[in-house]
Write a protein that holds these residues in place. Structure first.
Motif, PDB file in Angstrom:
ATOM      1  N   MET A   1     -10.098 -15.985 -10.474  1.00  0.00           N
ATOM      2  CA  MET A   1     -10.779 -14.803  -9.984  1.00  0.00           C
ATOM      3  C   MET A   1     -11.410 -14.042 -11.154  1.00  0.00           C
ATOM      4  N   LYS A   2     -12.500 -13.398 -10.871  1.00  0.00           N
ATOM      5  CA  LYS A   2     -13.170 -12.627 -11.909  1.00  0.00           C
ATOM      6  C   LYS A   2     -12.421 -11.322 -12.164  1.00  0.00           C
ATOM      7  N   PRO A   3     -12.294 -10.926 -13.412  1.00  0.00           N
ATOM      8  CA  PRO A   3     -11.587  -9.669 -13.704  1.00  0.00           C
ATOM      9  C   PRO A   3     -12.443  -8.445 -13.369  1.00  0.00           C
ATOM     10  N   ARG A   4     -11.780  -7.365 -12.996  1.00  0.00           N
ATOM     11  CA  ARG A   4     -12.371  -6.044 -12.768  1.00  0.00           C
ATOM     12  C   ARG A   4     -13.381  -5.966 -11.620  1.00  0.00           C
ATOM     13  N   ILE A   5     -13.337  -6.885 -10.658  1.00  0.00           N
ATOM     14  CA  ILE A   5     -14.250  -6.764  -9.516  1.00  0.00           C
ATOM     15  C   ILE A   5     -13.496  -6.449  -8.226  1.00  0.00           C
ATOM     16  N   HIS A   6     -12.170  -6.570  -8.255  1.00  0.00           N
ATOM     17  CA  HIS A   6     -11.372  -6.332  -7.055  1.00  0.00           C
ATOM     18  C   HIS A   6     -10.857  -4.897  -7.040  1.00  0.00           C
ATOM     19  N   PRO A   7     -10.797  -4.280  -5.864  1.00  0.00           N
ATOM     20  CA  PRO A   7     -10.289  -2.909  -5.795  1.00  0.00           C
ATOM     21  C   PRO A   7      -8.799  -2.861  -6.135  1.00  0.00           C
ATOM     22  N   GLU A   8      -8.373  -1.713  -6.626  1.00  0.00           N
ATOM     23  CA  GLU A   8      -6.980  -1.540  -7.015  1.00  0.00           C
ATOM     24  C   GLU A   8      -6.104  -1.379  -5.770  1.00  0.00           C
ATOM     25  N   SER A   9      -5.039  -2.133  -5.689  1.00  0.00           N
ATOM     26  CA  SER A   9      -4.091  -2.045  -4.594  1.00  0.00           C
ATOM     27  C   SER A   9      -2.906  -1.198  -5.046  1.00  0.00           C
ATOM     28  N   ARG A  10      -2.503  -0.258  -4.183  1.00  0.00           N
ATOM     29  CA  ARG A  10      -1.389   0.616  -4.526  1.00  0.00           C
ATOM     30  C   ARG A  10      -0.619   0.952  -3.255  1.00  0.00           C
ATOM     31  N   SER A  11       0.541   1.580  -3.409  1.00  0.00           N
ATOM     32  CA  SER A  11       1.349   1.974  -2.258  1.00  0.00           C
ATOM     33  C   SER A  11       0.712   3.174  -1.565  1.00  0.00           C
ATOM     34  N   VAL A  12       0.596   3.082  -0.248  1.00  0.00           N
ATOM     35  CA  VAL A  12      -0.029   4.127   0.566  1.00  0.00           C
ATOM     36  C   VAL A  12       0.804   4.294   1.833  1.00  0.00           C
ATOM     37  N   VAL A  13       0.919   5.512   2.313  1.00  0.00           N
ATOM     38  CA  VAL A  13       1.608   5.781   3.572  1.00  0.00           C
ATOM     39  C   VAL A  13       0.561   5.929   4.669  1.00  0.00           C
ATOM     40  N   PHE A  14       0.706   5.151   5.738  1.00  0.00           N
ATOM     41  CA  PHE A  14      -0.143   5.279   6.925  1.00  0.00           C
ATOM     42  C   PHE A  14       0.683   5.971   7.994  1.00  0.00           C
ATOM     43  N   ARG A  15       0.166   7.082   8.527  1.00  0.00           N
ATOM     44  CA  ARG A  15       0.869   7.840   9.557  1.00  0.00           C
ATOM     45  C   ARG A  15       0.112   7.731  10.864  1.00  0.00           C
ATOM     46  N   ASP A  16       0.791   7.225  11.896  1.00  0.00           N
ATOM     47  CA  ASP A  16       0.218   7.127  13.233  1.00  0.00           C
ATOM     48  C   ASP A  16       0.380   8.487  13.906  1.00  0.00           C
ATOM     49  N   ARG A  17      -0.725   9.141  14.191  1.00  0.00           N
ATOM     50  CA  ARG A  17      -0.683  10.482  14.766  1.00  0.00           C
ATOM     51  C   ARG A  17      -0.236  10.466  16.220  1.00  0.00           C
ATOM     52  N   ALA A  18      -0.469   9.377  16.940  1.00  0.00           N
ATOM     53  CA  ALA A  18      -0.097   9.311  18.346  1.00  0.00           C
ATOM     54  C   ALA A  18       1.411   9.120  18.526  1.00  0.00           C
ATOM     55  N   ALA A  19       2.025   8.275  17.699  1.00  0.00           N
ATOM     56  CA  ALA A  19       3.448   7.973  17.846  1.00  0.00           C
ATOM     57  C   ALA A  19       4.314   8.727  16.850  1.00  0.00           C
ATOM     58  N   ASP A  20       3.701   9.444  15.920  1.00  0.00           N
ATOM     59  CA  ASP A  20       4.419  10.178  14.876  1.00  0.00           C
ATOM     60  C   ASP A  20       5.352   9.246  14.096  1.00  0.00           C
ATOM     61  N   VAL A  21       4.779   8.124  13.652  1.00  0.00           N
ATOM     62  CA  VAL A  21       5.491   7.123  12.866  1.00  0.00           C
ATOM     63  C   VAL A  21       4.711   6.901  11.582  1.00  0.00           C
ATOM     64  N   ALA A  22       5.431   6.687  10.480  1.00  0.00           N
ATOM     65  CA  ALA A  22       4.774   6.460   9.193  1.00  0.00           C
ATOM     66  C   ALA A  22       5.217   5.125   8.618  1.00  0.00           C
ATOM     67  N   PHE A  23       4.287   4.432   7.951  1.00  0.00           N
ATOM     68  CA  PHE A  23       4.543   3.138   7.336  1.00  0.00           C
ATOM     69  C   PHE A  23       4.159   3.212   5.867  1.00  0.00           C
ATOM     70  N   LEU A  24       5.005   2.719   4.998  1.00  0.00           N
ATOM     71  CA  LEU A  24       4.683   2.609   3.576  1.00  0.00           C
ATOM     72  C   LEU A  24       4.312   1.167   3.309  1.00  0.00           C
ATOM     73  N   THR A  25       3.098   0.965   2.799  1.00  0.00           N
ATOM     74  CA  THR A  25       2.612  -0.380   2.535  1.00  0.00           C
ATOM     75  C   THR A  25       1.629  -0.325   1.378  1.00  0.00           C
ATOM     76  N   ARG A  26       1.159  -1.473   0.971  1.00  0.00           N
ATOM     77  CA  ARG A  26       0.161  -1.535  -0.098  1.00  0.00           C
ATOM     78  C   ARG A  26      -1.220  -1.627   0.527  1.00  0.00           C
ATOM     79  N   SER A  27      -2.176  -0.893  -0.078  1.00  0.00           N
ATOM     80  CA  SER A  27      -3.524  -0.859   0.463  1.00  0.00           C
ATOM     81  C   SER A  27      -4.505  -0.437  -0.628  1.00  0.00           C
ATOM     82  N   THR A  28      -5.774  -0.658  -0.340  1.00  0.00           N
ATOM     83  CA  THR A  28      -6.846  -0.192  -1.222  1.00  0.00           C
ATOM     84  C   THR A  28      -7.514   1.053  -0.652  1.00  0.00           C
ATOM     85  N   ALA A  29      -6.995   1.561   0.468  1.00  0.00           N
ATOM     86  CA  ALA A  29      -7.579   2.734   1.118  1.00  0.00           C
ATOM     87  C   ALA A  29      -7.419   3.972   0.233  1.00  0.00           C
ATOM     88  N   HIS A  30      -8.446   4.818   0.250  1.00  0.00           N
ATOM     89  CA  HIS A  30      -8.420   6.065  -0.510  1.00  0.00           C
ATOM     90  C   HIS A  30      -8.025   7.201   0.434  1.00  0.00           C
TER      91      HIS A  30
END
Length: 80
Positions: A1-30
């Motif tokens: 793979m080419k260096p420095r072209i892929h987005p940085e992956s880090r731990s992110v919490v996704f919170r479902d507003r409908a069910a009031d549940v949160a998940f900790l996972t790795r993502s590139t989302a800001h």
């Protein structure tokens, strides 16, 4: 793979507003918000409208309603 072209992956919490549940996972989302997680660390927070915790397909809350019936339609087309 080419260096420095892929987005940085880090731990992110996704919170479902409908069910009031949160998940900790790795993502590139800001995210602009942060949340203190159960381990005492602070993570970026992404609010989502629906996830597997609240989606009817995964929770079994909805049923597929087939008004015509697939078997009957098949038999009508191709007969026995």
């Amino acid at each position: 793979m080419k260096p420095r072209i892929h987005p940085e992956s880090r731990s992110v919490v996704f919170r479902d507003r409908a069910a009031d549940v949160a998940f900790l996972t790795r993502s590139t989302a800001h995210a602009s918000k942060t949340i203190a997680w159960e381990d005492g660390k602070t993570y970026p927070l992404v609010d989502v409208e629906i996830s597997s915790a609240s989606h009817p397909l995964y929770t079994g809350a909805s049923r597929i309603v087939d008004t015509e019936g697939r078997v009957e339609r098949f038999n009508r087309r191709y007969g026995r």
